[in-house]
Design an enzyme around this catalytic site. Structure first.
Site, PDB file in Angstrom:
ATOM      1  N   HIS A  38      16.923  13.505  18.793  1.00  0.00           N
ATOM      2  CA  HIS A  38      16.925  14.260  17.543  1.00  0.00           C
ATOM      3  C   HIS A  38      15.527  14.829  17.314  1.00  0.00           C
ATOM      4  O   HIS A  38      14.528  14.189  17.635  1.00  0.00           O
ATOM      5  CB  HIS A  38      17.336  13.338  16.391  1.00  0.00           C
ATOM      6  CG  HIS A  38      17.469  14.018  15.077  1.00  0.00           C
ATOM      7  ND1 HIS A  38      18.183  15.182  14.913  1.00  0.00           N
ATOM      8  CD2 HIS A  38      16.980  13.701  13.850  1.00  0.00           C
ATOM      9  CE1 HIS A  38      18.137  15.545  13.648  1.00  0.00           C
ATOM     10  NE2 HIS A  38      17.411  14.669  12.992  1.00  0.00           N
ATOM     11  N   CYS A  91      23.471  14.041  14.323  1.00  0.00           N
ATOM     12  CA  CYS A  91      22.572  14.248  15.466  1.00  0.00           C
ATOM     13  C   CYS A  91      21.825  12.983  15.865  1.00  0.00           C
ATOM     14  O   CYS A  91      21.854  12.570  17.028  1.00  0.00           O
ATOM     15  CB  CYS A  91      21.562  15.349  15.143  1.00  0.00           C
ATOM     16  SG  CYS A  91      22.288  16.928  14.652  1.00  0.00           S
TER      17      CYS A  91
END
Length: 486
Positions: free
Chosen positions: A133, A76
């Site tokens: 993120h 991510c």
């Protein structure tokens, strides 16, 4: 005469200001839909026969679907950092996960993130939930967003007798939890995220907007409304797998497979529930994408709003004896990627099978909206492929996972080289599951050499150490790390 000249100058200034304002207003809006951990288990990519994604399928039918699209990094944080900053990990040094607020400012001040670039060029920007993120959702918040909102789940209560809840010994293992829940819809993070986006689209905006909507599911844990879970049969067809899959894989590649998690799933006999939970999460995200798209269709913005949909990386569900992401194989790198420009592109409604990377999002959105990207931004504009999806592309898509570990995806081949020089090579025209590593076959030595010399990085930025968070890859900086027993 002086008065007349002054009046003429004033009129000219007013007309110029008006024309500039009108030009800004005529710029298209951008709706960017960011999905977490979603692989090709969706209708428009045909990754699983049980997939139910009618709303994403509808969007794919309108725009250009890139069927051979790949993330820049299979995690991510590094994936989103590369996409939103517009820079490859081997140039930024941002290889693993980071907390951006703790990264040395000398590193990040070189870059202007994508929504901030739009804001600085006259756009109203709104971000919802996971765009960067999650730990970075307040990174440069004031500089980037005119409006930002982030949501979570609220006191989830599981449906009795459904899903899979690990016993007390494994209770803290998030990988094992499949939780259909009886909560009202507005208790779920992705429903709340969609609701905020719907509210934004119902407002009148004086300037063009950049709206980024980040959906959490199908990221673990697999938590969905009970209705979504019930849409799927009790038995879910498993993906093609073979127990000998890792036997011809170099040690570095094997270290990227979550074999211990796979063994635990087999011990609990819960693969079926895990896969059902994953499909349920995708279904719920699709529902909420449908709500956002309906709001766009009912607004005054439909004909002038570019929609781009992407997932930050793929996800293993047993393939390559692995689970989750964090690898350089097809299941982890391939992602859903759609661009729909309603103003009219010749490729609308078609599919592009050329290899493309998400690193191209920054330049593409700037090109579509008439903005000039910062000079440092990597990648290319994909506008030529929106006009002609069959146009050949002269470069592979590259994915990086740790310094020194790279994979190149062409239209029909995948070539991977790890930091220690070990390699993998797959012929996707004959071996779409990547079961047979051809790297040791001398017949393909010229191909490997050509791909490496032309496209692998010649230099690598050192890993950024400040702000570093999760760092779980065996690479040039951690060559002795043992990860096979995770």
């Amino acid at each position: 005469m002086i008065v007349k000249n002054a009046i003429a100058i004033s009129l000219a200034v007013c007309l110029l200001s008006t024309s500039i304002a009108e030009a800004k207003q005529e710029r298209p809006n951008v709706l960017m839909i960011c999905i977490d951990d979603m692989n090709d288990w969706c209708g428009f990519l045909g990754g699983h026969p049980d997939a139910k994604t009618p709303h994403m399928d509808k969007l794919a039918a309108k725009g250009v679907t890139f069927t051979n699209a790949h993330c820049t990094a299979p995690g991510c944080s590094p994936s989103r950092n590369a996409l939103l900053l517009g820079v490859e990990p081997h140039k930024s040094g941002l290889y693993p996960f980071y907390k951006l607020k703790k990264v040395d400012r000398k590193v990040l001040d070189r870059y202007t993130n994508l929504p901030r670039h739009f804001k600085e060029n006259g756009y109203t920007t709104c971000g919802v939930t996971k765009v960067f993120h999650n730990p970075d959702n307040t990174y440069e918040e004031d500089e980037t967003w005119d409006e930002y909102a982030s949501f979570g789940d609220i006191k989830i209560k599981s449906a009795e007798g459904k899903g899979f809840m690990p016993d007390n010994k494994d209770r803290k293992n998030r990988y094992l939890r499949v939780c259909p829940a009886v909560n009202p819809l507005d208790h779920f993070v992705d429903y709340r995220t969609a609701s905020h986006a719907v509210g934004f689209l119902k407002k009148q905006h004086a300037k063009p907007f950049f709206l980024a909507v980040g959906f959490i599911r199908p990221h673990i844990e697999f938590i969905t409304p009970e209705e979504n879970y019930d849409r799927f049969p009790d038995e879910i067809a498993p993906p093609p797998t073979t127990r000998s899959d890792l036997e011809d894989i170099p040690a570095v590649g094997q270290s990227m497979a979550f074999q211990a998690v796979v063994d635990r799933f087999e011990q609990h006999d819960c693969w079926n529930e895990v896969r059902r939970g994953y499909l349920s999460c995708i279904s719920f995200t699709d529902d909420n994408i449908g709500r956002v798209m309906t709001a766009l269709e009912e607004s005054t913005y439909l004909d002038n709003t570019i929609v781009v949909l992407w997932s930050d990386h793929g996800f293993h569900l047993g393939e390559k004896r692995s689970y989750t992401k964090f690898s350089l194989w097809e299941e982890a790198t391939r992602v859903p990627f759609i661009i729909w420009d309603p103003r009219g592109q010749d490729g609308n409604g078609k599919k592009c099978s050329e290899p493309v990377g998400l690193i191209n999002v920054y330049r593409t959105l700037c090109d579509l909206t008439g903005l000039t990207p910062p000079e440092y931004v990597d990648g290319i504009s994909l506008v030529p492929w929106l006009k002609n999806p069959e146009k050949p592309i002269d470069r592979p898509a590259m994915t990086t996972w740790g310094r020194g570990n790279y994979t190149l995806r062409t239209k029909t081949w995948r070539y991977t080289r790890y930091f220690d020089g070990s390699e993998e090579l797959y012929d996707h025209s004959r071996d779409p599951n990547e079961w047979t590593n051809l790297a040791s076959n001398p017949e393909y030595a010229p191909m490997k050499r050509d791909l490496a010399e032309r496209w692998l990085p010649k230099t690598e930025a050192p890993k950024v150490l400040t702000g570093k968070a999760l760092d779980n890859v065996r690479d040039a900086d951690s060559p002795d790390r043992k990860l096979t027993n995770r």
